[in-house]
Write an enzyme that holds these catalytic residues in place. Structure first.
Site, PDB file in Angstrom:
ATOM      1  N   GLU A 148       0.819  -1.216   0.000  1.00  0.00           N
ATOM      2  CA  GLU A 148       0.000   0.000   0.000  1.00  0.00           C
ATOM      3  C   GLU A 148       0.849   1.261   0.000  1.00  0.00           C
ATOM      4  O   GLU A 148       1.781   1.398   0.798  1.00  0.00           O
ATOM      5  CB  GLU A 148      -0.906   0.004   1.239  1.00  0.00           C
ATOM      6  CG  GLU A 148      -1.858   1.171   1.277  1.00  0.00           C
ATOM      7  CD  GLU A 148      -2.888   1.074   2.386  1.00  0.00           C
ATOM      8  OE1 GLU A 148      -3.598   2.066   2.571  1.00  0.00           O
ATOM      9  OE2 GLU A 148      -2.985   0.021   3.044  1.00  0.00           O
ATOM     10  N   ALA A 149       0.501   2.177  -0.891  1.00  0.00           N
ATOM     11  CA  ALA A 149       1.063   3.532  -0.944  1.00  0.00           C
ATOM     12  C   ALA A 149       2.581   3.542  -1.102  1.00  0.00           C
ATOM     13  O   ALA A 149       3.303   4.168  -0.332  1.00  0.00           O
ATOM     14  CB  ALA A 149       0.633   4.356   0.271  1.00  0.00           C
TER      15      ALA A 149
END
Length: 70
Positions: free
Chosen positions: A49-50
């Site tokens: 994520e991210a």
């Protein structure tokens, strides 16, 4: 169990807020090592994520389990 690395909401305050992870080379190395540790622990996949796309690619190439980028 599914692993989760990068921006993990439970650690957002330790990470300095909701921001992209893996911008510096030492952070990328940590993420790759974390992914390998999750794989060794027996996860069936990892959520990334991210992180920048290039970092997600490096992580994906470093493990043998499927990864999901969000």
């Amino acid at each position: 169990m599914m692993g989760h690395i990068g921006l993990v909401p439970q650690s957002v305050h330790q990470l300095g807020g909701y921001r992209v992870q893996g911008k510096e080379e030492d952070d990328v190395a940590r993420l790759v090592n974390d992914a390998r540790a999750l794989e060794e622990a027996g996860v069936f996949s990892i959520v990334i994520e991210a992180v920048p796309a290039s970092v997600g690619k490096r992580i994906t190439e470093s493990v043998h389990v499927p990864t999901i980028g969000i």
